[in-house]
Write an enzyme that holds these catalytic residues in place. Structure first.
Site, mmCIF file in Angstrom:
data_model
loop_
_atom_site.group_PDB
_atom_site.id
_atom_site.type_symbol
_atom_site.label_atom_id
_atom_site.label_comp_id
_atom_site.label_asym_id
_atom_site.label_seq_id
_atom_site.Cartn_x
_atom_site.Cartn_y
_atom_site.Cartn_z
ATOM 1 N N ARG A 1 4.674 2.864 -2.863
ATOM 2 C CA ARG A 1 3.244 3.102 -3.063
ATOM 3 C C ARG A 1 2.801 2.926 -4.502
ATOM 4 O O ARG A 1 1.623 3.026 -4.828
ATOM 5 C CB ARG A 1 2.892 4.512 -2.615
ATOM 6 N N CYS B 1 -0.614 5.647 -5.430
ATOM 7 C CA CYS B 1 0.443 6.364 -6.129
ATOM 8 C C CYS B 1 1.106 7.272 -5.098
ATOM 9 O O CYS B 1 0.616 7.425 -3.989
ATOM 10 C CB CYS B 1 -0.137 7.200 -7.248
ATOM 11 N N LYS C 1 1.537 -13.971 2.560
ATOM 12 C CA LYS C 1 2.900 -13.410 2.476
ATOM 13 C C LYS C 1 3.663 -14.086 1.345
ATOM 14 O O LYS C 1 4.348 -13.441 0.565
ATOM 15 C CB LYS C 1 3.691 -13.618 3.778
ATOM 16 N N TRP D 1 0.869 3.840 -9.824
ATOM 17 C CA TRP D 1 0.401 2.452 -9.837
ATOM 18 C C TRP D 1 -0.829 2.481 -10.733
ATOM 19 O O TRP D 1 -1.863 3.058 -10.383
ATOM 20 C CB TRP D 1 0.025 2.019 -8.426
ATOM 21 N N HIS E 1 -11.105 -32.718 3.261
ATOM 22 C CA HIS E 1 -12.370 -32.491 2.566
ATOM 23 C C HIS E 1 -12.156 -31.923 1.166
ATOM 24 O O HIS E 1 -13.063 -31.327 0.594
ATOM 25 C CB HIS E 1 -13.265 -31.559 3.387
ATOM 26 N N GLU F 1 -2.361 -15.961 6.691
ATOM 27 C CA GLU F 1 -1.386 -14.869 6.588
ATOM 28 C C GLU F 1 -0.062 -15.392 6.017
ATOM 29 O O GLU F 1 0.556 -14.728 5.172
ATOM 30 C CB GLU F 1 -1.199 -14.224 7.966
ATOM 31 N N ASN G 1 -3.783 11.138 -7.206
ATOM 32 C CA ASN G 1 -3.841 9.843 -6.543
ATOM 33 C C ASN G 1 -5.312 9.584 -6.277
ATOM 34 O O ASN G 1 -5.982 10.422 -5.691
ATOM 35 C CB ASN G 1 -3.046 9.960 -5.223
ATOM 36 N N GLY G 2 -5.853 8.451 -6.748
ATOM 37 C CA GLY G 2 -7.274 8.161 -6.541
ATOM 38 C C GLY G 2 -7.936 7.769 -7.842
ATOM 39 O O GLY G 2 -7.252 7.431 -8.821
ATOM 40 N N LYS H 1 1.624 -0.402 -1.750
ATOM 41 C CA LYS H 1 1.215 -0.216 -0.362
ATOM 42 C C LYS H 1 0.009 0.708 -0.348
ATOM 43 O O LYS H 1 -0.019 1.684 -1.079
ATOM 44 C CB LYS H 1 2.380 0.445 0.383
ATOM 45 N N GLU I 1 2.319 -13.052 -2.196
ATOM 46 C CA GLU I 1 2.580 -11.643 -2.528
ATOM 47 C C GLU I 1 4.000 -11.409 -3.026
ATOM 48 O O GLU I 1 4.211 -10.661 -3.975
ATOM 49 C CB GLU I 1 2.423 -10.769 -1.275
#
Ligand code: F6R
Length: 608
Positions: A27, A2, A485, A74, A504, A481, A100-101, A603, A488
């Site tokens: 964030r 947040c 990307k 968030w 396989h 990666e 925040n947390g 983020k 996301e």
């Protein structure tokens, strides 16, 4: 995850806090709010959705205030509703706070408070802290905060105001980021420097459990045992332009295009091209310990974990130093075999990732030496590690990490080069590698010129529901990666596989509707990857290949070819990831997705 901003001073706090929240929206962005404080008490405004909406609501009120705290959320506990949005206010309307947390023991605390008659108005864990502070308040807010937090287990960055002390903001942190900043007769608190950079570059980093008290006369800081302490003021070295889009449509695009510079910055003063070597000041005194350690671990999350995988492969291939990689979230719980003879590298862009911090703690508890590879100066991970290297990528605002990844890999490459030379790598090999690294910014520049071609290819594949990314050796983490990307920011399901593993299992999925991205440089596995591509074509799959500039054979098997300058396996990951970043970006744009603020993400993940 947040964002927190608070202001106290001679000016109207509202525009400062609103602008700060806008800069922190990356964030967390599902709801937001602000609490204003003046002699008449606390005035609260909260909305679901973005800060623009909050700004509109405040404009209608035509109010102003010299003190305010704000938050962009968030959601963790409770859905994104107005009631669950911060600030939260105590039952008597006198205490307001932003958090925040995560408060881990909130359920027990909430039951106790409810049994004593306290009525809650949200589903959040945060509201118990407001209730505790309200109950502990006897005329001094910082004392009440200290008393309340003695009952709390969890992580927090908090900014708190009280109606009876209208000229004060109290703030504190434990395991979540929080800084204070000094302006001209005005003072700030924020979870991220970006929020207040326009007003101040003089920052005070709060350590765990310290308490900051902001008044119109200045900032005082107290240790957890109530003693006033002197804190150093740090000068922020980056500028406002670095947290603005600078003419690009999205932060992510700006950050992708900044990579020639950020890679150069990561190498500046560290790469020694004439000597075929590298110098990393922050780790100089640790090189012997790294070489002679019994175990070398890399630990990280997400994109940083992909960089760690590359680091591990490079350590083993070039420096012949056995190493392991572990997801930070798993490291802690798998009773890792680390002890005083172990080196643990924690890799993190933000330096605030809770899982990585927990892994660091675990490693420290087992007496390992923990080294950091971090972007954010003064972040928790930078402070919790014994020594380390900053990657100097500058603020990364796009939620999907791009430039931080290439800078992390650059630093890991420098470290590998240094270690490899000490382990006997020849002058000739060192020089070849160092010169290839020196060319990286120019090679990346060349790759970025392919953006229009990649945008055209993206149009053809934007309606896919699944993608498969294939790569081998150091390009396998690059495939992971690329897939990360894409998922996301475009919400397309994508997976990365070592190319040979396709047969396989995943080959069962291949048909015309499942595009394959194959990383096929002209290295020792080239012929094998060409065979894999042919296996895909035989099943009517469509292939976008990344190939070495000048490779004409690949055109016969792949539907589209994206060329990459010839690279050593040392520099290949940095170059190969660039077209994949661009491909994800343009596919997401084509699908109309919010590239910089993808759904459900934020983020810096400061919860475990
Ligand atoms: C992906 C992404 C995340 C982060 C992960 C670790 O684009 O950004 O996967 O890489 O949350 O974050 P840091 O590096 O800040 O520890």
């Amino acid at each position: 995850m947040c964002g927190i901003v608070g202001y106290i001073g001679q000016n109207n706090a509202i525009p400062v806090v609103i602008e700060g929240l806008q800069r922190l929206e990356y964030r967390g962005y599902d709801s937001c709010g602000i609490a204003l404080l003046n002699v008449t008490g606390i005035n609260l405004e909260k909305v679901t959705g973005k800060v623009n909406k909050l700004q509109g609501a405040l404009a209608q009120q035509q109010t102003s205030s010299p003190v305010a705290i704000g938050h962009t959320r968030w959601a963790t506990h409770g859905p994104p509703t107005v009631d669950n949005a911060h600030p939260h206010v105590s039952q008597d309307g006198k205490v307001a706070l932003v958090h925040n947390g995560i408060i881990e023991n909130y359920k027990i605390l909430r039951d106790e408070l409810e049994n004593s008659g306290y009525e809650f108005s949200s589903d959040t864990d945060t509201e118990v802290v407001v209730a505790l502070i309200s109950q502990a308040y006897h005329g001094n807010l910082e004392s009440a905060v200290r008393e309340a937090l003695s009952h709390v287990i969890g992580a927090y960055g908090l900014a708190i105001i009280h109606a009876d002390e209208p000229e004060k903001i109290v703030c504190t942190r434990k395991g979540a980021p929080l800084i204070m900043a000094v302006g001209e007769n005005e003072y700030f608190v924020a979870s991220d420097v970006a929020a207040i950079l326009k007003y101040s570059k003089d920052v005070i980093y709060l350590d765990n459990e310290e308490i900051g008290v902001l008044t119109p006369d200045g900032i005082k800081t107290y240790s957890s045992d109530e003693n006033q302490i002197a804190k150093k003021i740090h000068k922020i070295t980056f500028n406002l332009e670095e947290v603005e889009k600078g003419g690009f449509e999205h932060f992510m695009l700006k950050e992708i295009f900044s990579q020639p510079q950020t890679i150069h910055d990561a190498m500046r003063g560290r790469l020694l091209p004439e000597e075929g070597n590298a110098h990393l000041g922050g780790l100089n005194h640790m090189i012997g310990s790294i070489l002679h350690a019994d175990q070398r671990y890399f630990t990280a999350c997400g994109t940083s974990w992909h960089a760690a995988l590359i680091g591990e492969m490079m350590f083993e291939q070039f420096a012949r130093l056995p190493s392991e990689v572990e997801y930070a979230s798993e490291f802690r719980y798998r009773e890792p075999l680390v002890d005083t003879k172990s080196i643990v590298f924690a890799i993190s862009q933000s330096g605030e990732t809770a899982d990585t911090l927990a892994a660091i703690q675990e490693a420290k508890n087992r007496d390992a030496t923990v080294l950091g590879i971090c972007n954010v100066v003064g972040s928790s991970i930078a402070r919790e590690t014994e020594a380390g290297v900053y990657i100097h990528a500058g603020p990364e605002i796009g939620v999907a990490s791009t430039k931080a990844f290439t800078s992390q890999v650059t630093v890991l490459s420098l470290l590998t080069l240094k270690l490899a030379r000490l382990m006997g790598m020849s002058d000739a090999d060192g020089l070849e590698i160092a010169q290839a690294m020196q060319r990286l910014p120019e090679d990346v520049e060349w790759l970025l010129k392919q953006a229009d071609q990649i945008a055209e290819i993206a149009k053809l594949y934007a309606d896919a529901s699944n993608f498969l990314y294939l790569g081998r050796g150091v390009n396998f983490p690059v495939a992971l990666e690329g897939a990360l990307k894409l998922k996301e920011i475009s919400y397309i399901h994508a997976e990365g596989y070592p190319a040979a593993e396709m047969k396989h299992g995943p080959i069962a999925l291949i048909d015309r509707s499942m595009p394959i991205v194959a990383i096929a440089p002209q290295d020792k596995t080239y012929d094998k990857i060409i065979s894999n591509i042919e296996e895909v074509k035989a099943r009517h799959g469509r292939v976008i290949a990344l190939a070495t500039q000048g490779d004409t054979r690949i055109k016969d098997v792949a539907d589209h070819v994206l060329y990459v300058p010839p690279a050593l396996s040392f520099t290949a990951p940095i170059l190969n990831v660039i077209p994949l970043q661009l491909l994800s970006y343009y596919i997401a744009v084509e699908r109309g997705c919010n590239v910089d603020q993808p759904r459900n993400l934020a983020k810096s993940v400061t919860v475990e």
